[in-house]
Scaffold this motif. Structure first.
Motif, PDB file in Angstrom:
ATOM      1  N   ARG A 121       0.873  -1.097  -0.037  1.00  0.00           N
ATOM      2  CA  ARG A 121       0.038   0.039   0.015  1.00  0.00           C
ATOM      3  C   ARG A 121       0.923   1.464   0.015  1.00  0.00           C
ATOM      4  O   ARG A 121       1.971   1.186   0.477  1.00  0.00           O
ATOM      5  CB  ARG A 121      -0.878   0.104   1.316  1.00  0.00           C
ATOM      6  CG  ARG A 121      -2.065  -0.870   1.437  1.00  0.00           C
ATOM      7  CD  ARG A 121      -3.262  -0.701   0.680  1.00  0.00           C
ATOM      8  NE  ARG A 121      -3.221  -0.598  -0.793  1.00  0.00           N
ATOM      9  CZ  ARG A 121      -3.276  -1.891  -1.528  1.00  0.00           C
ATOM     10  NH1 ARG A 121      -3.288  -2.881  -0.692  1.00  0.00           N
ATOM     11  NH2 ARG A 121      -2.960  -1.838  -2.763  1.00  0.00           N
ATOM     12  N   THR A 122       0.446   2.160  -0.508  1.00  0.00           N
ATOM     13  CA  THR A 122       1.041   3.614  -0.458  1.00  0.00           C
ATOM     14  C   THR A 122       0.771   4.009   0.822  1.00  0.00           C
ATOM     15  O   THR A 122      -0.054   3.988   1.659  1.00  0.00           O
ATOM     16  CB  THR A 122       0.689   4.724  -1.436  1.00  0.00           C
ATOM     17  OG1 THR A 122       0.630   4.182  -2.858  1.00  0.00           O
ATOM     18  CG2 THR A 122       1.174   5.849  -1.191  1.00  0.00           C
ATOM     19  N   HIS A 123       1.956   4.540   1.520  1.00  0.00           N
ATOM     20  CA  HIS A 123       2.011   5.067   2.649  1.00  0.00           C
ATOM     21  C   HIS A 123       2.086   6.596   2.975  1.00  0.00           C
ATOM     22  O   HIS A 123       2.542   6.948   1.936  1.00  0.00           O
ATOM     23  CB  HIS A 123       3.364   4.540   3.465  1.00  0.00           C
ATOM     24  CG  HIS A 123       3.238   5.088   5.196  1.00  0.00           C
ATOM     25  ND1 HIS A 123       2.247   4.862   6.013  1.00  0.00           N
ATOM     26  CD2 HIS A 123       4.148   6.219   5.778  1.00  0.00           C
ATOM     27  CE1 HIS A 123       2.602   5.310   7.013  1.00  0.00           C
ATOM     28  NE2 HIS A 123       3.662   6.174   7.013  1.00  0.00           N
ATOM     29  N   ARG A 124       1.217   7.062   3.920  1.00  0.00           N
ATOM     30  CA  ARG A 124       1.145   8.538   3.796  1.00  0.00           C
ATOM     31  C   ARG A 124       1.270   8.951   5.473  1.00  0.00           C
ATOM     32  O   ARG A 124       0.497   8.233   6.134  1.00  0.00           O
ATOM     33  CB  ARG A 124      -0.435   9.033   3.337  1.00  0.00           C
ATOM     34  CG  ARG A 124      -0.556   8.616   2.025  1.00  0.00           C
ATOM     35  CD  ARG A 124      -1.781   9.098   1.395  1.00  0.00           C
ATOM     36  NE  ARG A 124      -1.967   8.751  -0.250  1.00  0.00           N
ATOM     37  CZ  ARG A 124      -2.434   7.623  -0.527  1.00  0.00           C
ATOM     38  NH1 ARG A 124      -3.271   6.738  -0.012  1.00  0.00           N
ATOM     39  NH2 ARG A 124      -2.478   7.243  -1.932  1.00  0.00           N
ATOM     40  N   ALA A 201     -11.144   7.274   1.855  1.00  0.00           N
ATOM     41  CA  ALA A 201     -10.765   8.031   3.248  1.00  0.00           C
ATOM     42  C   ALA A 201     -10.032   6.919   4.193  1.00  0.00           C
ATOM     43  O   ALA A 201      -9.428   7.351   5.206  1.00  0.00           O
ATOM     44  CB  ALA A 201     -11.959   8.540   3.996  1.00  0.00           C
ATOM     45  N   THR A 202     -10.104   5.657   3.941  1.00  0.00           N
ATOM     46  CA  THR A 202      -9.496   4.519   4.805  1.00  0.00           C
ATOM     47  C   THR A 202      -8.042   4.417   4.233  1.00  0.00           C
ATOM     48  O   THR A 202      -7.321   3.497   4.607  1.00  0.00           O
ATOM     49  CB  THR A 202     -10.069   3.197   4.303  1.00  0.00           C
ATOM     50  OG1 THR A 202     -10.258   2.973   2.868  1.00  0.00           O
ATOM     51  CG2 THR A 202     -11.397   3.209   5.030  1.00  0.00           C
ATOM     52  N   SER A 203      -7.271   5.366   3.382  1.00  0.00           N
ATOM     53  CA  SER A 203      -6.111   5.176   3.094  1.00  0.00           C
ATOM     54  C   SER A 203      -5.102   6.279   3.477  1.00  0.00           C
ATOM     55  O   SER A 203      -3.889   6.379   2.988  1.00  0.00           O
ATOM     56  CB  SER A 203      -6.006   4.874   1.543  1.00  0.00           C
ATOM     57  OG  SER A 203      -6.533   6.211   0.967  1.00  0.00           O
ATOM     58  N   ALA A 316      -3.382   1.406   5.799  1.00  0.00           N
ATOM     59  CA  ALA A 316      -4.349   1.953   4.799  1.00  0.00           C
ATOM     60  C   ALA A 316      -4.611   0.697   3.973  1.00  0.00           C
ATOM     61  O   ALA A 316      -4.516  -0.371   3.875  1.00  0.00           O
ATOM     62  CB  ALA A 316      -3.068   2.481   3.868  1.00  0.00           C
ATOM     63  N   ALA A 317      -6.173   1.069   3.242  1.00  0.00           N
ATOM     64  CA  ALA A 317      -6.779   0.251   2.420  1.00  0.00           C
ATOM     65  C   ALA A 317      -6.657   0.840   0.971  1.00  0.00           C
ATOM     66  O   ALA A 317      -6.282   2.087   0.791  1.00  0.00           O
ATOM     67  CB  ALA A 317      -7.849   0.125   2.969  1.00  0.00           C
TER      68      ALA A 317
END
Ligand SMILES: Cc1cc2nc3c(=O)[nH]c(=O)nc-3n(C[C@H](O)[C@H](O)[C@H](O)COP(=O)(O)O)c2cc1C
Length: 335
Positions: A121-124, A201-203, A316-317
């Motif tokens: 997953r892309t991390h933020r 918004a879950t990411s 994150a999803a």
């Protein structure tokens, strides 16, 4: 594994994997057409970002990442992929053709990368303070190089500060530009949305996680308060991670496709090492800042994306469109 797998099934598996590539704002700007032992990957301009990405550079990077997954999928099936990038000068939307004929056994390393395609997953936001496992950065650099790009790590504090300042300045400008904010809004659905594209918004985190230096994330929530609640470790020290720039020697569509393949190799390699990656394209969307990064940090090579790499427990999803929505047969039917 696939000795007797019919071509249609191979094509479907290839696309099942390809669609889990990252794409700018999760636009998933691709379409696939299968024909015998070949799949053509097209850029879908209808999913482009005319304001943020007028030249389609980020769209081609996204398609390049999907191409890497397609190649990797064929390796898992024991094929040596044949790849033709931008094979038709008369059709610039045809990003690549991938074919399969020759069989070559998959390596352990390729298996490890492939096992991360759906998991990555892309991390933020910020990272935990642990260092990257030994050898990770070297593996990422080598991976970028093997795809015809380069990963330049900002090793000293001065260079990190310049990169962080570029992201801060860009993010500030983007937030003040109503036209850009409206375009971003088209790709940031509200919580609970049933959409299978865009950034859910879950990411992303609901509250920015401050680091030193500070690399602000995109303002996906746009003041709505959307996003994930803070992690339990949020009170402790949180790190910005290792910052770097993914570059190419030239800046034509073929280079963007290389950058995309290098990006996905980097993301999967990091994930296989237990690390996560944050992607910042804010400064490379503003020509003045992109040029500044090029002049000050990359010795004239073209910055394609800024990356931060670090250790973190990922929560994150993400979402994707169904293979049925993006795979077509050359005779016009859905694949
Ligand atoms: C060319 C490109 C640019 C991107 N820019 C950003 C960015 O500026 N900020 C960000 O948070 N994610 C960025 N991303 C990550 C995408 O938002 C992400 O890949 C997409 O939402 C799908 O989520 P996933 O990677 O977790 O599967 C970028 C990805 C690509 C390929």
């Amino acid at each position: 594994m696939s000795e007797l797998m019919p071509s249609e099934q191979v094509a479907r598996y290839l696309v099942d994997e390809a669609v889990w590539a990252p794409s700018v704002h999760n636009t998933q700007p691709w379409r696939f057409v299968s024909s015998g032992q070949q799949v053509s990957l097209y850029a879908d301009a209808g999913r482009g970002l005319p304001i943020a990405d007028p030249d389609g550079r980020e769209m081609m990077i996204s398609c390049g990442a999907a191409l890497f997954n397609a190649r990797l999928a064929l390796r898992v099936l024991g094929y040596a992929p044949e790849t033709w990038v931008l094979p038709d000068p008369g059709d610039p939307a045809l990003v690549a053709r991938v074919g399969w004929r020759q069989r070559v056994p998959v390596s352990d390393f390729e298996q490890r990368l492939a096992s991360q395609v759906h998991r990555r997953r892309t991390h933020r936001g910020a990272f935990d303070p642990e260092p990257l496992p030994h050898g990770t950065l070297a593996a990422l650099r080598d991976g970028a190089m093997s795809e015809g790009a380069a990963l330049r790590i900002a090793a000293d504090d001065g260079r990190r500060a310049v990169l962080a300042a570029a992201v801060q300045t860009a993010e500030q400008e983007l937030r003040l530009d109503g036209v850009r904010v409206r375009e971003l809004a088209e790709w940031t659905p509200a919580p609970g949305s049933a959409r299978s594209d865009g950034v859910p918004a879950t990411s992303y985190p609901a509250r920015a996680e401050r680091t030193d230096p500070y690399f602000p994330g995109r303002d996906f929530a746009r003041g709505h308060g959307w996003g994930l609640p803070p992690l339990s470790s949020a009170g402790s020290y949180r790190a910005a991670g290792v910052a770097g720039v993914l570059t190419t020697a030239a800046d034509r569509p073929a280079d963007w496709v290389k950058a995309g393949q290098a990006l996905q190799r980097i993301l999967l390699t990091a994930s296989a090492c237990g690390a996560a990656v944050a992607i910042h394209s804010q400064p490379v969307e503003l020509p003045r800042l992109r040029e500044l990064v090029r002049n000050q940090l990359t010795d004239g090579a073209y910055p394609q994306l800024l990356l931060r790499i670090g250790m973190v427990i990922q929560v994150a999803a993400s979402v994707r469109r169904d293979t049925d929505d993006v795979l077509f047969r050359a005779d016009g039917d859905r694949g």
